[in-house]
Design an enzyme around this catalytic site. Structure first.
Site, PDB file in Angstrom:
ATOM      1  N   ALA A 101      -6.933   4.663   3.332  1.00 32.07           N
ATOM      2  CA  ALA A 101      -6.304   5.277   4.497  1.00 32.07           C
ATOM      3  C   ALA A 101      -5.236   6.280   4.068  1.00 32.07           C
ATOM      4  CB  ALA A 101      -5.680   4.202   5.386  1.00 32.07           C
ATOM      5  N   ASP A 111      -6.831  -6.542   0.951  1.00 35.40           N
ATOM      6  CA  ASP A 111      -5.950  -6.278  -0.175  1.00 35.40           C
ATOM      7  C   ASP A 111      -6.858  -6.066  -1.384  1.00 35.40           C
ATOM      8  OD1 ASP A 111      -4.450  -6.745  -2.579  1.00 35.40           O
ATOM      9  OD2 ASP A 111      -2.886  -7.694  -1.379  1.00 35.40           O
ATOM     10  N   CYS A 115       0.184  11.231  -6.009  1.00 37.20           N
ATOM     11  CA  CYS A 115       0.770  12.513  -5.577  1.00 37.20           C
ATOM     12  C   CYS A 115       2.199  12.597  -6.088  1.00 37.20           C
ATOM     13  CB  CYS A 115       0.710  12.678  -4.060  1.00 37.20           C
ATOM     14  SG  CYS A 115       1.676  11.476  -3.131  1.00 37.20           S
ATOM     15  N   CYS A 127      -7.728   2.581  -2.065  1.00 32.72           N
ATOM     16  CA  CYS A 127      -6.592   2.643  -1.145  1.00 32.72           C
ATOM     17  C   CYS A 127      -6.852   3.819  -0.212  1.00 32.72           C
ATOM     18  CB  CYS A 127      -5.286   2.820  -1.897  1.00 32.72           C
ATOM     19  SG  CYS A 127      -4.920   1.464  -3.025  1.00 32.72           S
ATOM     20  N   GLY A 186      -7.676   8.516   4.699  1.00 34.37           N
ATOM     21  CA  GLY A 186      -9.090   8.795   4.566  1.00 34.37           C
ATOM     22  C   GLY A 186      -9.498  10.198   4.186  1.00 34.37           C
ATOM     23  N   GLY A 187      -8.571  11.058   3.864  1.00 32.15           N
ATOM     24  CA  GLY A 187      -8.923  12.431   3.531  1.00 32.15           C
ATOM     25  C   GLY A 187      -9.877  12.526   2.363  1.00 32.15           C
ATOM     26  N   ARG A 191      -5.366   1.866  10.597  1.00 29.03           N
ATOM     27  CA  ARG A 191      -5.649   3.166  10.009  1.00 29.03           C
ATOM     28  C   ARG A 191      -7.077   3.245   9.488  1.00 29.03           C
ATOM     29  NH1 ARG A 191      -1.270   2.968   6.625  1.00 29.03           N
ATOM     30  NH2 ARG A 191      -2.079   4.583   5.272  1.00 29.03           N
TER      31      ARG A 191
END
Length: 566
Positions: free
Chosen positions: A374, A424, A495, A372, A376-377, A401
């Site tokens: 985007a 997906d 997070c 998952c 993209g960090g 994105r």
């Protein structure tokens, strides 16, 4: 979606993704929408609003004065002296309009102003378009005040509304208050109580705004209510609830005092007790820190970044967790305007996200999939660790994105090892038999670990959302496991600080997939961030970074591998 005139790389947690029950938002600060600063819309797509409209429909702002002007970008009209009202405070007018847009779902409370000086003109364009007049131009100080007032007013909304309702002659008066008038009052209350601005100036300026933007009677109402507030504050007699009674009553009182949803407070009290919950809410209400990660793939070192920050006179601290990171409490706008992000010298990324990458432990030659991906960090950080050997496949359902991620990979000089796929995850895993050395599932989640940065996120989450999120997390967990080769590594991260999205999801997964076992993260992250079960967990109060979680799982080497990545 709002887009900037140039691409910069600002990364937020990649788990606040679009989910079935709400129209969602963005992750890189180069795109805006209403809900969480989100990320990996990795599994589900949902209708997107047109990018040409970022203010509420006229019908949704009853009785407010709205200018019926031609549509178009906010900055596309010429300034005219006919609608310039110089005596109105520019930062208050801009804050009121931004708050309207946030409340009606067409913007969010961004704490990073990615457009630099151009955004002042955009903000004033929204003021003119919504209120029918301009003020004087916003300078840098005004823009900082807009960011402070909008973020603070959204963060303290429940607290402010309790006080405003208490000072109205009757509750119905508050309930029926027109949206723009309510925003003006919230601004005034926040400036007096939380910013400690001179009361006489706050009253005078907000009365002017209400009279000009609405009508004289609205200004009189603002005058009366703000003067009541000043009188109560001077006598230290603000009408706040007492923390007493049963758990439910205590949670309601704490929710008002610390401005959080009642369901969150009750849940945290259940997990951690009152004292720890209060500390967490205080952290969420504090000014956020931002992390900068130096771009080593372009040959920069942390010393290079530190020297640039010193030359810009930006206060900073070296990360105690990661050698590529620097922490900022203030000065982010200076960094953005100086072009450090645009030039690819660094990106905005919290240390908690960097520690998730440490759990993955990318090594040169690894084949990795970011399920998952985007904005993209983590993809870019993992790619920089490969040192041009290996590959990172970035999968996400949001094509736009992913395009930004691809552009960022070029800016960061890691495009030789980054490949993007618009899909997906669940369908991709079923269709392809590819297997990878390491798989990162940075799952869509509630984002309860990043509430200090996302001022509006607390108001956009419901208890009912968690159940739907957990179902999605389980589905994605299953799909991600299909991409792991025998002996390979699967990292599940969020997070969130909620056990139901973290440890409980891992336990449920292990029951379904006995071919995986937990590998404790000792040696990958600091010992202080390791739980009893060997998971990575950052506690915002304890570690002073965003809350996050990661579990490192290893697949049995006896599992069948159909098609390994060369």
């Amino acid at each position: 979606m709002l887009t900037t005139q140039f691409h910069i790389t600002i990364f937020y947690p990649s788990h606040l993704s679009r989910i079935p029950f709400m129209a969602k938002m963005v992750g890189a600060v180069t795109s805006y929408s209403h809900f969480p600063l989100s990320s990996s819309v990795c599994a589900l797509s949902a209708p997107r609003k047109s990018s040409s409209t970022f203010f509420p429909p006229l019908a949704s702002i009853p009785n407010a004065r709205i200018s019926h002007r031609a549509a178009g970008p906010p900055g596309s009209r010429k300034k005219t002296s006919d609608n310039l009202i110089a005596e109105i405070s520019p930062h208050r007018a801009a804050s009121a309009v931004r708050l309207l847009r946030i409340e009606h779902g067409d913007a969010f409370a961004d704490l990073l102003n990615e457009k630099g000086r151009n955004s002042a003109e955009n903000e004033m364009g929204y003021v003119e378009r919504t209120l029918g007049f301009r003020t004087r131009d916003l300078d840098d100080r005004d823009m900082r005040l807009v960011t402070e007032i909008v973020g603070g007013t959204v963060r303290w909304r429940r607290y402010l509304d309790h006080l405003i309702m208490s000072l109205c002659s009757e509750e119905k008066m508050f309930r029926d208050m027109e949206p723009l008038l309510l925003q003006v009052l919230r601004i005034g209350f926040y400036e007096i109580i939380k910013l400690g601005m001179p009361p006489y100036a706050v009253v005078d300026e907000n009365v002017k705004l209400a009279k000009r933007a609405l009508r004289p009677g609205a200004g009189n109402l603002v005058n009366g209510i703000l003067r009541k507030l000043v009188s109560l504050k001077e006598t230290d007699s603000l009408p706040l609830p007492k923390v007493a009674g049963d758990d439910r009553a205590q949670a309601r009182a704490l929710a008002i005092i610390h401005s959080h949803p009642v369901w969150m407070v009750r849940r945290w009290m259940k997990f951690w007790g009152i004292e720890e919950s209060v500390r967490l809410m205080n952290w969420n209400n504090s000014d956020p820190c931002f992390g900068l990660r130096v771009n080593t793939a372009k040959g920069y070192t942390r010393n290079d970044l530190v020297n640039r920050l010193k030359s810009l006179k930006v206060p900073h601290e070296l990360s105690t967790f990661l050698e590529d990171f620097v922490r900022l409490q203030t000065g982010m706008q200076t960094v953005i305007q100086a072009g450090l992000l645009k030039e690819g010298i660094c990106s905005v990324q919290d240390e908690s996200a960097g520690l998730v990458v440490s759990v993955v432990n990318p090594q040169p030659g690894d084949t990795i999939v970011d399920c998952c991906a985007a904005p993209g960090g983590k993809t870019l950080f993992m790619a920089s660790r490969l040192k041009s050997q290996g590959m990172v496949l970035a999968i996400d359902v949001n094509k736009g994105r992913l395009r930004i991620l691809k552009e960022a990979s070029r800016s960061h000089n890691v495009n030789d090892v980054v490949t993007t796929t618009n899909a997906d995850l669940r369908l991709y895993a079923e269709k392809h038999n590819l297997k990878f050395d390491k798989v990162l599932l940075d799952a869509p989640c509630s984002g309860l670990g990043v509430l200090s940065k996302r001022a509006d996120l607390r108001w956009n989450r419901r208890l009912e959302d968690l159940e739907q999120l957990m179902n999605l997390q389980d589905e994605l967990f299953n799909a991600a496991s299909m991409l792991v080769k025998p002996g390979g590594v699967l990292v599940y991260s969020t997070c969130s600080i909620d056990p139901a999205e973290n440890e409980e999801r891992v336990s449920a997964f292990l029951l379904r997939h006995p071919e995986f076992v937990v590998q404790p993260v000792h040696g990958f992250v600091p010992p202080d961030c390791i739980t009893e079960k060997g998971y990575y967990f950052s506690n915002p109060v304890k570690h002073h970074i965003d809350g996050s979680f990661a579990a490192r799982l290893v697949k049995s080497s006896r599992s069948t591998c159909q098609k390994p990545i060369p």
